[in-house]
Design an enzyme around this catalytic site. Structure first.
Site, PDB file in Angstrom:
ATOM      1  N   HIS A 226       0.870  -1.188   0.000  1.00  0.00           N
ATOM      2  CA  HIS A 226       0.000   0.000   0.000  1.00  0.00           C
ATOM      3  C   HIS A 226       0.897   1.225   0.000  1.00  0.00           C
ATOM      4  CE1 HIS A 226       0.927   1.038   4.168  1.00  0.00           C
ATOM      5  NE2 HIS A 226       0.635  -0.208   4.521  1.00  0.00           N
ATOM      6  N   ASP A 350      -1.127 -18.790  13.485  1.00  0.00           N
ATOM      7  CA  ASP A 350       0.092 -19.303  14.108  1.00  0.00           C
ATOM      8  C   ASP A 350       0.126 -18.944  15.596  1.00  0.00           C
ATOM      9  OD1 ASP A 350       3.094 -19.232  14.876  1.00  0.00           O
ATOM     10  OD2 ASP A 350       3.071 -20.268  12.952  1.00  0.00           O
ATOM     11  N   SER A 365       3.173  -4.541   6.965  1.00  0.00           N
ATOM     12  CA  SER A 365       2.688  -4.326   5.599  1.00  0.00           C
ATOM     13  C   SER A 365       3.775  -4.666   4.595  1.00  0.00           C
ATOM     14  CB  SER A 365       2.256  -2.873   5.405  1.00  0.00           C
ATOM     15  OG  SER A 365       1.149  -2.571   6.217  1.00  0.00           O
TER      16      SER A 365
END
Length: 406
Positions: A226, A350, A365
């Site tokens: 992004h 996890d 990110s």
């Protein structure tokens, strides 16, 4: 009387059906993306209810096998085989192997011009409150390119031009929403007789993110998934120049419901490993200047129609500079929706990552997502109300953006 009632009922039914038709039509159009990315020799499939005709430059229709790499086409999409929906852009790119990232990176970005992050009043020499910038039409989010014909890239350069103009009107060239505009501003002296315009500006940003991939063939990289946005304006920062630097994670602020956590780290070197050439909605991209940090093996990439719901993995760094693999679940895939970065919903499963981080953290990110041994995308966003869940972007979207810098 009965005929009049029946007529009214008929009109009401007609209006309702028309409304349904319009809303359904709008939904169909919005469900088809404006741009479709294909790998060479890949068949175009946008859903069982849609057909498409790809136009040639000279007119007529071409078939899948005639699509050429590094080419752009336009396809007429039809619903149920005969209802025109829209014309979409079809970009054909090479299906190559990429080295997944996962490394934490520091990012330094210098703007192309000066970003206006606020317009404010100041006390003039006459004791009044004024803002020449506001009076002259400057708005938050504007990018100042030139003042009196001179390029400006830092606050000092702007202040010097204004101060040395002795209160005379200055010509300011700005970019607003992609449009070039020329404004006339008349600086005013403040209470200390220093000429000002009355605005806050920013020329650089820095932060921590995650590398997504390295392309060994083109020596380029993609990261974040992004864009880097300004914290005050929420606009994507225009790139003048920039670099990515190796980083080490020092501490973790764990995610909680309603409060996203954060990876905190420091730049591990003074030397960059790549340049930042592009910053847009799909991430940052540029040339790699030092590939020694990319030690993994190149893997195949998956097209969007290969991505399925089910088990997958992310590779990311939560401890120093070590990249680890963590299990996730892809819960939903938006194969053909008109979305850029929110292409799939992922959930952290996890136990170790949940214990250490509480889910997805700011700074993750760009963490690559792998499924069935293929690179399928990257983490882009976290759900604030449920930090174990977030969005991911298709790798083909990021690869297409990186192709633009070649």
């Amino acid at each position: 009387m009965k005929k009049q009632v029946n007529k009214k009922i008929f009109l009401i039914v007609l209006i309702v059906l028309s409304a349904i038709s319009v809303s359904t039509g709008a939904a169909i159009v919005s469900s088809v993306p404006d741009q479709i990315i294909l790998f060479e020799n890949q068949k175009l499939n946008i859903g069982r209810f849609y057909t498409f005709d790809i136009q040639t430059e000279t007119g007529g229709i071409i078939t899948d096998g005639e699509l050429k790499n590094d080419s752009t086409y336009f396809a007429d999409v039809k619903f149920a085989g005969f209802i025109p929906v829209k014309t979409v852009k079809v970009s054909v790119i090479e299906k190559t192997k990429l080295i997944p990232g996962g490394e934490s990176i520091g990012i330094k970005l210098y703007t192309d011009g000066l970003m206006v992050v606020g317009v404010s009043d100041f006390e003039t020499a006459e004791g009044q409150m004024a803002s020449p910038a506001r009076n002259g039409g400057i708005k938050t989010g504007d990018i100042i390119k030139k003042v009196n014909g001179q390029a400006v890239n830092d606050a000092t350069a702007l202040s010097d031009i204004v101060e040395n103009n002795n209160g005379q009107q200055v010509t300011v060239d700005i970019c607003r929403n992609g449009n070039d505009i020329e404004l006339k501003l008349k600086p005013m002296p403040d209470s200390k007789n220093k000429y000002k315009l009355g605005m806050w500006i920013r020329s650089s940003v820095a932060g921590i993110g995650t590398m997504t991939f390295y392309n060994p063939q083109t020596k380029t990289y993609g990261a974040l998934g992004h864009g880097i946005t300004d914290s005050d304006t929420n606009n994507v920062v225009p790139v003048g120049r920039g670099e990515v630097i190796p980083a080490k994670i020092t501490t973790i602020k764990k995610s909680e419901k309603g409060i996203p956590g954060e990876l905190r780290g420091s730049f591990a070197s003074e030397t960059g490993i790549g340049k930042v050439s592009v910053n847009n909605g799909c991430g940052i991209y540029g040339e790699v200047t030092d590939n020694s940090v990319f030690s993994g093996e190149a893997v195949e990439i998956a097209s969007r129609d290969e991505v399925t719901e089910g088990k997958a993995y992310i590779e990311t760094c939560i401890n120093g500079d070590e990249v680890d693999k963590f299990e996730i679940e892809i819960q939903r895939v938006s194969h053909f929706k008109n979305v850029e970065t929110k292409c799939m919903v992922i959930k952290i499963t996890d136990p170790l990552l949940l214990e250490k981080a509480g889910g997805i953290l700011q700074g993750m990110s760009g963490s690559p997502i792998l499924q069935n041994g293929k690179l399928v995308g990257a983490v882009t966003h976290v759900f604030v109300n449920d930090p174990t869940t977030g969005y991911g972007i298709f790798i083909e979207n990021m690869l297409a953006e990186s192709e633009k810098i070649r």
